[in-house]
Design an enzyme around this catalytic site. Sequence first.
Site, short mmCIF file in Angstrom:
data_model
loop_
_atom_site.label_atom_id
_atom_site.label_comp_id
_atom_site.label_asym_id
_atom_site.label_seq_id
_atom_site.Cartn_x
_atom_site.Cartn_y
_atom_site.Cartn_z
CG HIS A 68 -2.04 -0.98 1.10
ND1 HIS A 68 -3.07 -1.03 2.01
CD2 HIS A 68 -2.31 -1.94 0.18
CE1 HIS A 68 -3.93 -1.98 1.66
NE2 HIS A 68 -3.48 -2.55 0.56
CD GLU A 70 -2.25 4.01 2.94
OE1 GLU A 70 -3.45 4.30 3.02
OE2 GLU A 70 -1.82 3.12 2.17
CB CYS A 96 -6.22 -0.93 4.93
SG CYS A 96 -4.50 -1.47 5.13
CB CYS A 99 -1.88 1.24 6.12
SG CYS A 99 -1.32 0.37 4.64
#
Length: 141
Positions: A68, A70, A96, A99
């Site tokens: 991701h 992040e 999410c 993260c």
Amino acid sequence: MDIACLVARRSTCLRRKVGAILVRDKRILATGYNGAPSGLSHCIDVGCLREEMGIPSGERHELCRGLHAEQNVIIHAAYHGVCIKGAVLFCTNMPCSICSKMLVNAGIHDIRYQEGYADSMAEDILGAAGVKLTKIDEERR
């Protein structure tokens, strides 16, 4: 947020293009976008495993070859020895739950995002950790 949107254009994900930047004192510390680890095949080249398996957004994050945005912004900062404690995260999507836990442990206490994400646990984690969440509407940018 405009810069996070620009970073998202580098994404190699077939489902969702996400960009993230960490900022402190009006300076960009690191950037990240979602895609496969360095040197590995990207979904745009070999297809999306999650799509092939019919996995809905926000579920079974481990069944993805990509990281991701992040995660990549935290890794980018660490790789270059940049302290991100106390930085503000600007992200095109709400993080999410995975993260979110990483961001809490990295010392991020302020997250500004543009669009939501189908992972209700993330908001609970961030709220319990005292992380300030702000949804940035396109009109406010």
